[in-house]
Design a protein around this motif. Structure first.
Motif, PDB file in Angstrom:
ATOM      1  N   VAL A 189       0.801  -1.222   0.000  1.00 26.57           N
ATOM      2  CA  VAL A 189       0.000   0.000   0.000  1.00 26.57           C
ATOM      3  C   VAL A 189       0.838   1.278   0.000  1.00 26.57           C
ATOM      4  O   VAL A 189       0.482   2.251  -0.662  1.00 26.57           O
ATOM      5  CB  VAL A 189      -0.993  -0.005   1.185  1.00 26.57           C
ATOM      6  CG1 VAL A 189      -0.268   0.044   2.521  1.00 26.57           C
ATOM      7  CG2 VAL A 189      -1.978   1.151   1.063  1.00 26.57           C
ATOM      8  N   LEU A 190       1.941   1.330   0.747  1.00 27.87           N
ATOM      9  CA  LEU A 190       2.676   2.592   0.858  1.00 27.87           C
ATOM     10  C   LEU A 190       3.697   2.694  -0.258  1.00 27.87           C
ATOM     11  O   LEU A 190       4.834   2.248  -0.132  1.00 27.87           O
ATOM     12  CB  LEU A 190       3.349   2.717   2.229  1.00 27.87           C
ATOM     13  CG  LEU A 190       3.940   4.116   2.522  1.00 27.87           C
ATOM     14  CD1 LEU A 190       2.847   5.183   2.459  1.00 27.87           C
ATOM     15  CD2 LEU A 190       4.645   4.144   3.865  1.00 27.87           C
ATOM     16  N   GLN A 191       3.302   3.311  -1.347  1.00 23.08           N
ATOM     17  CA  GLN A 191       4.150   3.544  -2.499  1.00 23.08           C
ATOM     18  C   GLN A 191       4.627   5.001  -2.497  1.00 23.08           C
ATOM     19  O   GLN A 191       4.033   5.861  -1.844  1.00 23.08           O
ATOM     20  CB  GLN A 191       3.387   3.230  -3.782  1.00 23.08           C
ATOM     21  CG  GLN A 191       2.935   1.783  -3.897  1.00 23.08           C
ATOM     22  CD  GLN A 191       4.089   0.794  -3.991  1.00 23.08           C
ATOM     23  OE1 GLN A 191       5.145   1.108  -4.553  1.00 23.08           O
ATOM     24  NE2 GLN A 191       3.895  -0.399  -3.438  1.00 23.08           N
ATOM     25  N   PRO A 192       5.732   5.303  -3.195  1.00 30.05           N
ATOM     26  CA  PRO A 192       6.306   6.662  -3.129  1.00 30.05           C
ATOM     27  C   PRO A 192       5.328   7.789  -3.446  1.00 30.05           C
ATOM     28  O   PRO A 192       5.295   8.803  -2.742  1.00 30.05           O
ATOM     29  CB  PRO A 192       7.454   6.593  -4.138  1.00 30.05           C
ATOM     30  CG  PRO A 192       7.892   5.168  -4.093  1.00 30.05           C
ATOM     31  CD  PRO A 192       6.611   4.374  -3.930  1.00 30.05           C
ATOM     32  N   ALA A 193       4.520   7.654  -4.490  1.00 24.00           N
ATOM     33  CA  ALA A 193       3.609   8.741  -4.858  1.00 24.00           C
ATOM     34  C   ALA A 193       2.577   8.990  -3.775  1.00 24.00           C
ATOM     35  O   ALA A 193       2.238  10.150  -3.480  1.00 24.00           O
ATOM     36  CB  ALA A 193       2.926   8.424  -6.186  1.00 24.00           C
ATOM     37  N   LEU A 194       2.067   7.930  -3.162  1.00 30.63           N
ATOM     38  CA  LEU A 194       1.099   8.106  -2.073  1.00 30.63           C
ATOM     39  C   LEU A 194       1.755   8.766  -0.879  1.00 30.63           C
ATOM     40  O   LEU A 194       1.167   9.666  -0.259  1.00 30.63           O
ATOM     41  CB  LEU A 194       0.502   6.754  -1.677  1.00 30.63           C
ATOM     42  CG  LEU A 194      -0.473   6.781  -0.491  1.00 30.63           C
ATOM     43  CD1 LEU A 194      -1.650   7.713  -0.753  1.00 30.63           C
ATOM     44  CD2 LEU A 194      -0.971   5.371  -0.178  1.00 30.63           C
ATOM     45  N   LEU A 195       2.971   8.367  -0.539  1.00 28.91           N
ATOM     46  CA  LEU A 195       3.656   8.987   0.591  1.00 28.91           C
ATOM     47  C   LEU A 195       3.843  10.482   0.360  1.00 28.91           C
ATOM     48  O   LEU A 195       3.630  11.290   1.274  1.00 28.91           O
ATOM     49  CB  LEU A 195       5.008   8.315   0.824  1.00 28.91           C
ATOM     50  CG  LEU A 195       5.846   8.940   1.945  1.00 28.91           C
ATOM     51  CD1 LEU A 195       5.139   8.833   3.293  1.00 28.91           C
ATOM     52  CD2 LEU A 195       7.226   8.309   2.005  1.00 28.91           C
ATOM     53  N   LEU A 196       4.234  10.876  -0.835  1.00 24.41           N
ATOM     54  CA  LEU A 196       4.413  12.302  -1.119  1.00 24.41           C
ATOM     55  C   LEU A 196       3.088  13.053  -1.042  1.00 24.41           C
ATOM     56  O   LEU A 196       3.048  14.204  -0.584  1.00 24.41           O
ATOM     57  CB  LEU A 196       5.050  12.490  -2.494  1.00 24.41           C
ATOM     58  CG  LEU A 196       6.507  12.033  -2.618  1.00 24.41           C
ATOM     59  CD1 LEU A 196       7.045  12.360  -3.998  1.00 24.41           C
ATOM     60  CD2 LEU A 196       7.385  12.661  -1.544  1.00 24.41           C
ATOM     61  N   SER A 230      12.306   9.891   2.424  1.00 27.13           N
ATOM     62  CA  SER A 230      11.651  11.101   1.919  1.00 27.13           C
ATOM     63  C   SER A 230      12.193  12.364   2.566  1.00 27.13           C
ATOM     64  O   SER A 230      12.150  13.447   1.971  1.00 27.13           O
ATOM     65  CB  SER A 230      10.137  11.016   2.141  1.00 27.13           C
ATOM     66  OG  SER A 230       9.808  11.238   3.507  1.00 27.13           O
ATOM     67  N   GLY A 231      12.675  12.235   3.806  1.00 24.95           N
ATOM     68  CA  GLY A 231      13.151  13.405   4.538  1.00 24.95           C
ATOM     69  C   GLY A 231      12.056  14.294   5.075  1.00 24.95           C
ATOM     70  O   GLY A 231      12.328  15.306   5.721  1.00 24.95           O
ATOM     71  N   ALA A 291      11.811  15.008  -5.125  1.00 24.06           N
ATOM     72  CA  ALA A 291      11.263  14.614  -6.420  1.00 24.06           C
ATOM     73  C   ALA A 291      10.795  13.166  -6.353  1.00 24.06           C
ATOM     74  O   ALA A 291      11.427  12.332  -5.708  1.00 24.06           O
ATOM     75  CB  ALA A 291      12.317  14.779  -7.513  1.00 24.06           C
ATOM     76  N   LEU A 292       9.687  12.880  -7.015  1.00 28.89           N
ATOM     77  CA  LEU A 292       9.141  11.529  -6.994  1.00 28.89           C
ATOM     78  C   LEU A 292      10.155  10.518  -7.528  1.00 28.89           C
ATOM     79  O   LEU A 292      10.297   9.420  -6.981  1.00 28.89           O
ATOM     80  CB  LEU A 292       7.859  11.475  -7.825  1.00 28.89           C
ATOM     81  CG  LEU A 292       7.214  10.096  -7.983  1.00 28.89           C
ATOM     82  CD1 LEU A 292       6.856   9.488  -6.631  1.00 28.89           C
ATOM     83  CD2 LEU A 292       5.980  10.189  -8.879  1.00 28.89           C
ATOM     84  N   ALA A 293      10.888  10.869  -8.577  1.00 27.08           N
ATOM     85  CA  ALA A 293      11.847   9.935  -9.163  1.00 27.08           C
ATOM     86  C   ALA A 293      12.929   9.558  -8.156  1.00 27.08           C
ATOM     87  O   ALA A 293      13.365   8.396  -8.109  1.00 27.08           O
ATOM     88  CB  ALA A 293      12.469  10.539 -10.416  1.00 27.08           C
ATOM     89  N   LEU A 294      13.367  10.515  -7.357  1.00 29.25           N
ATOM     90  CA  LEU A 294      14.391  10.224  -6.350  1.00 29.25           C
ATOM     91  C   LEU A 294      13.853   9.276  -5.289  1.00 29.25           C
ATOM     92  O   LEU A 294      14.551   8.361  -4.842  1.00 29.25           O
ATOM     93  CB  LEU A 294      14.885  11.524  -5.709  1.00 29.25           C
ATOM     94  CG  LEU A 294      15.662  12.472  -6.615  1.00 29.25           C
ATOM     95  CD1 LEU A 294      16.031  13.749  -5.865  1.00 29.25           C
ATOM     96  CD2 LEU A 294      16.929  11.794  -7.134  1.00 29.25           C
ATOM     97  N   ALA A 346      13.332   1.513  -4.566  1.00 31.67           N
ATOM     98  CA  ALA A 346      13.869   0.349  -5.299  1.00 31.67           C
ATOM     99  C   ALA A 346      15.118  -0.176  -4.617  1.00 31.67           C
ATOM    100  O   ALA A 346      15.340  -1.387  -4.521  1.00 31.67           O
ATOM    101  CB  ALA A 346      14.157   0.724  -6.744  1.00 31.67           C
ATOM    102  N   ASP A 347      15.949   0.718  -4.109  1.00 31.90           N
ATOM    103  CA  ASP A 347      17.181   0.300  -3.422  1.00 31.90           C
ATOM    104  C   ASP A 347      16.889  -0.434  -2.130  1.00 31.90           C
ATOM    105  O   ASP A 347      17.682  -1.272  -1.701  1.00 31.90           O
ATOM    106  CB  ASP A 347      18.054   1.529  -3.132  1.00 31.90           C
ATOM    107  CG  ASP A 347      18.692   2.104  -4.376  1.00 31.90           C
ATOM    108  OD1 ASP A 347      18.695   1.386  -5.404  1.00 31.90           O
ATOM    109  OD2 ASP A 347      19.167   3.256  -4.338  1.00 31.90           O
ATOM    110  N   ASN A 348      15.747  -0.134  -1.505  1.00 28.46           N
ATOM    111  CA  ASN A 348      15.421  -0.721  -0.210  1.00 28.46           C
ATOM    112  C   ASN A 348      14.679  -2.041  -0.327  1.00 28.46           C
ATOM    113  O   ASN A 348      14.443  -2.711   0.675  1.00 28.46           O
ATOM    114  CB  ASN A 348      14.575   0.259   0.618  1.00 28.46           C
ATOM    115  CG  ASN A 348      15.402   1.418   1.124  1.00 28.46           C
ATOM    116  OD1 ASN A 348      16.598   1.288   1.362  1.00 28.46           O
ATOM    117  ND2 ASN A 348      14.754   2.575   1.282  1.00 28.46           N
ATOM    118  N   ARG A 349      14.271  -2.423  -1.533  1.00 31.38           N
ATOM    119  CA  ARG A 349      13.536  -3.675  -1.677  1.00 31.38           C
ATOM    120  C   ARG A 349      14.471  -4.854  -1.481  1.00 31.38           C
ATOM    121  O   ARG A 349      15.570  -4.875  -2.030  1.00 31.38           O
ATOM    122  CB  ARG A 349      12.877  -3.759  -3.073  1.00 31.38           C
ATOM    123  CG  ARG A 349      11.734  -2.781  -3.256  1.00 31.38           C
ATOM    124  CD  ARG A 349      10.962  -3.088  -4.529  1.00 31.38           C
ATOM    125  NE  ARG A 349       9.983  -2.038  -4.767  1.00 31.38           N
ATOM    126  CZ  ARG A 349       9.998  -1.220  -5.809  1.00 31.38           C
ATOM    127  NH1 ARG A 349      10.949  -1.323  -6.712  1.00 31.38           N
ATOM    128  NH2 ARG A 349       9.089  -0.294  -5.963  1.00 31.38           N
TER     129      ARG A 349
END
Length: 227
Positions: free
Chosen positions: A125-132, A164-165, A214-217, A223-226
């Motif tokens: 459920v917690l994907q980068p775009a949703l978190l932002l 995300s910081g 930025a969403l891409a970052l 991806a690095d944390n998977r």
């Protein structure tokens, strides 16, 4: 109850227009507690009765659970609660962007579906775009609460939030996991896990004043944390 629904299916990828607070609550000016993946909604039903000064919104991808929660809400005549059917990663971003500043008081994600297989991690459920989107809607000091009984599930969530910081932990909180639930009501899953004598992994974050990355970052960091 875990009845998996594939959030990446064509049906669940169709965006839904979620009603604004004015159409959901009797007093739409009250702070909103958003619970993502609220299941049957009993946690929110109890919270809405215990803290009537707040509004509560649950979103859930399993429609039968939403219908059951809404039926009970109507029976209890709770005007500060609503449960909506949607895919959070498809339909919440626009709704959050349209909220008045400061209206979102707290977000909770509790015991999300684990999707253990590596190829299914993109369904979590917690994907980068949703978190932002959540970080953009939460004012500084407002809370994001995460908990799970599966350490392999919550660890990537925590890593994503920290990458995300945009969020910090309260200074007094123990690391890596908070000992107690900061909310006055336990979810059904939490109660069940604790009754079995099993651990619950909890983290409370507060929105800080850092700008959104930025969403891409953030996607790259995810991806690095998977595993």
């Amino acid at each position: 109850m875990r009845q998996h629904v594939n959030p990446l299916s064509r049906f669940h990828q169709r965006p839904l227009a979620l009603p604004p607070p004015a159409e959901l609550f009797a007093d739409p000016a009250r702070p909103i507690h958003l619970d993502i993946g609220c299941a049957r909604g009993r946690f929110l039903l109890a919270m809405a009765e215990a803290q009537p000064e707040n509004n509560y919104l649950g979103v859930e991808i399993r429609r039968p659970l939403v219908e059951a929660a809404e039926a009970e809400r109507r029976a209890l005549e709770l005007s500060n609660l609503h449960v909506l059917f949607c895919n959070a990663n498809v339909s919440l971003e626009h709704w959050l962007a349209c909220l008045e500043p400061g209206l979102l008081g707290r977000v909770s994600i509790q015991f999300p579906d684990p999707w253990f297989k590596k190829r299914h991690h993109k369904r979590r459920v917690l994907q980068p775009a949703l978190l932002l989107a959540l970080a953009s809607a939460l004012a500084p000091g407002r809370e994001l609460f995460l908990q799970s009984d599966v350490q392999a599930v919550i660890e990537p969530m925590v890593q994503l939030v920290e990458a995300s910081g945009c969020f910090s932990r309260p200074a007094a909180d123990a690391r890596p996991w908070r000992g107690a639930n900061p909310l006055p009501v336990a979810s059904e899953r939490e109660t069940h896990v604790l009754q079995q004598g099993l651990p619950v992994y909890r983290v409370l974050f507060q929105r800080n004043r850092q700008p959104l990355p930025a969403l891409a970052l953030l996607e790259h960091a995810a991806a690095d944390n998977r595993p």
